[in-house]
Design an enzyme around this catalytic site. Structure first.
Site, mmCIF file in Angstrom:
data_model
loop_
_atom_site.group_PDB
_atom_site.id
_atom_site.type_symbol
_atom_site.label_atom_id
_atom_site.label_comp_id
_atom_site.label_asym_id
_atom_site.label_seq_id
_atom_site.Cartn_x
_atom_site.Cartn_y
_atom_site.Cartn_z
ATOM 1 N N ASP A 13 1.357 152.613 -40.552
ATOM 2 C CA ASP A 13 0.551 153.832 -40.619
ATOM 3 C C ASP A 13 -0.092 154.048 -39.250
ATOM 4 O O ASP A 13 0.188 153.300 -38.291
ATOM 5 C CB ASP A 13 -0.445 153.792 -41.789
ATOM 6 C CG ASP A 13 -1.634 152.863 -41.553
ATOM 7 O OD1 ASP A 13 -1.679 152.188 -40.504
ATOM 8 O OD2 ASP A 13 -2.526 152.810 -42.424
ATOM 9 N N CYS A 70 -0.317 147.959 -41.125
ATOM 10 C CA CYS A 70 -1.385 148.956 -41.236
ATOM 11 C C CYS A 70 -2.616 148.335 -40.592
ATOM 12 O O CYS A 70 -2.503 147.325 -39.888
ATOM 13 C CB CYS A 70 -1.596 149.423 -42.677
ATOM 14 S SG CYS A 70 -2.149 148.168 -43.846
ATOM 15 N N GLY A 71 -3.794 148.908 -40.827
ATOM 16 C CA GLY A 71 -4.971 148.392 -40.140
ATOM 17 C C GLY A 71 -5.231 146.928 -40.448
ATOM 18 O O GLY A 71 -5.354 146.089 -39.554
ATOM 19 N N THR A 72 -5.310 146.618 -41.731
ATOM 20 C CA THR A 72 -5.540 145.234 -42.153
ATOM 21 C C THR A 72 -4.281 144.555 -42.673
ATOM 22 O O THR A 72 -4.254 143.336 -42.807
ATOM 23 C CB THR A 72 -6.567 145.195 -43.299
ATOM 24 O OG1 THR A 72 -6.035 145.972 -44.391
ATOM 25 C CG2 THR A 72 -7.921 145.748 -42.869
ATOM 26 N N GLY A 73 -3.308 145.332 -43.053
ATOM 27 C CA GLY A 73 -2.122 144.809 -43.738
ATOM 28 C C GLY A 73 -2.294 144.792 -45.247
ATOM 29 O O GLY A 73 -1.309 144.670 -45.989
ATOM 30 N N GLY A 75 -3.329 147.142 -47.533
ATOM 31 C CA GLY A 75 -2.758 148.267 -48.276
ATOM 32 C C GLY A 75 -1.238 148.200 -48.321
ATOM 33 O O GLY A 75 -0.626 148.427 -49.369
ATOM 34 N N HIS A 103 8.985 128.895 -48.079
ATOM 35 C CA HIS A 103 8.654 128.726 -49.497
ATOM 36 C C HIS A 103 8.838 130.000 -50.321
ATOM 37 O O HIS A 103 9.104 129.913 -51.517
ATOM 38 C CB HIS A 103 7.198 128.261 -49.643
ATOM 39 C CG HIS A 103 7.006 126.829 -49.225
ATOM 40 N ND1 HIS A 103 5.893 126.091 -49.567
ATOM 41 C CD2 HIS A 103 7.780 126.002 -48.481
ATOM 42 C CE1 HIS A 103 5.988 124.872 -49.055
ATOM 43 N NE2 HIS A 103 7.123 124.789 -48.377
ATOM 44 N N HIS A 138 11.693 126.037 -54.666
ATOM 45 C CA HIS A 138 11.117 127.338 -54.335
ATOM 46 C C HIS A 138 11.959 128.475 -54.915
ATOM 47 O O HIS A 138 11.422 129.515 -55.300
ATOM 48 C CB HIS A 138 10.983 127.486 -52.822
ATOM 49 C CG HIS A 138 10.174 126.407 -52.195
ATOM 50 N ND1 HIS A 138 8.850 126.192 -52.512
ATOM 51 C CD2 HIS A 138 10.515 125.445 -51.295
ATOM 52 C CE1 HIS A 138 8.402 125.160 -51.830
ATOM 53 N NE2 HIS A 138 9.374 124.681 -51.076
ATOM 54 N N ARG A 141 11.037 129.130 -58.456
ATOM 55 C CA ARG A 141 9.754 129.853 -58.558
ATOM 56 C C ARG A 141 9.934 131.339 -58.258
ATOM 57 O O ARG A 141 9.269 132.189 -58.877
ATOM 58 C CB ARG A 141 8.739 129.210 -57.604
ATOM 59 C CG ARG A 141 8.318 127.842 -58.100
ATOM 60 C CD ARG A 141 7.599 127.030 -57.070
ATOM 61 N NE ARG A 141 7.324 125.692 -57.590
ATOM 62 C CZ ARG A 141 7.036 124.646 -56.830
ATOM 63 N NH1 ARG A 141 6.978 124.763 -55.524
ATOM 64 N NH2 ARG A 141 6.810 123.481 -57.389
HETATM 65 C C1 RB5 Z 1 -6.454 153.186 -42.440
HETATM 66 O O1 RB5 Z 1 -7.699 153.571 -41.973
HETATM 67 C C2 RB5 Z 1 -6.555 151.847 -43.148
HETATM 68 O O2 RB5 Z 1 -7.237 151.980 -44.336
HETATM 69 C C3 RB5 Z 1 -5.161 151.286 -43.389
HETATM 70 O O3 RB5 Z 1 -4.498 151.180 -42.185
HETATM 71 C C4 RB5 Z 1 -5.092 149.912 -43.999
HETATM 72 O O4 RB5 Z 1 -5.898 149.009 -43.326
HETATM 73 C C5 RB5 Z 1 -5.233 149.840 -45.458
HETATM 74 O O5 RB5 Z 1 -5.116 148.775 -46.079
#
Ligand code: RB5
Length: 156
Positions: A13, A70-73, A75, A103, A138, A141
């Site tokens: 994203d 994405c920003g944090t991964g 989502g 694994h 593995h 599983r």
């Molecule tokens: C976008 O602002 C942010 O929410 C998206 O990149 C992500 O981190 C969501 O999990």
């Protein structure tokens, strides 16, 4: 580098567009064929749409594996793992990038563009591409992972 010889697909994203471009350059430099599933700029897009596109393309057999950013991964991981057959691993270091192959036979690597620095990201991609699945206990599983899923016909 890729276990079944198919190219890999990469998607992101807006929050990870820059990291996606750098990973694409890295993959081109080491001769790994990659297709870009977007986003194609830093304009805001919704990560579930990109994750669904990538997941469906992998499940259709067009690509062997995928990378989602994405920003944090978080989502992307939530969205991709809704698709039975997708084993998406949100990784933060070399240990998780390696173990998710050994694994979990992770067919999608997920990273947070606002978390992981470039050097570490490339090392994680390399480890994830080069590390084989160990199979054995593995594999059993992973079979349960699909069988136990409410989406599986036996689980309905
Ligand atoms: C976008 O602002 C942010 O929410 C998206 O990149 C992500 O981190 C969501 O999990």
């Amino acid at each position: 580098m890729n276990d079944n010889g198919l190219p890999i697909v990469i998607g992101c994203d807006h929050a990870a567009f820059a990291l996606k471009e750098r990973i694409k350059s890295y993959l081109a430099g080491v001769g790994v064929p990659v297709e870009d599933a977007g986003a194609f700029s830093e304009a805001s897009v919704d990560y579930p749409d990109v994750a669904a596109r990538v997941a469906k393309d992998i499940l259709a057999g067009r690509f062997g594996r995928g990378i989602l950013l994405c920003g944090t991964g978080i989502g992307m991981a939530m969205a991709a793992n809704r698709f039975p057959g997708i084993r998406a691993a949100l990784c933060h270091d070399l240990f998780t990038a390696t173990l998710c192959r050994q694994h979990n036979d992770a067919n999608v690597l997920i990273m947070g563009g606002r978390i992981i620095g470039d050097g570490l990201a490339m090392a994680m991609v390399k480890a994830w591409l080069e590390t084989p699945f160990e199979g054995g206990r593995h594999a059993a599983r992973l079979e349960k992972l699909e069988r136990n899923s409410p989406c599986h016909s036996q689980g309905r």
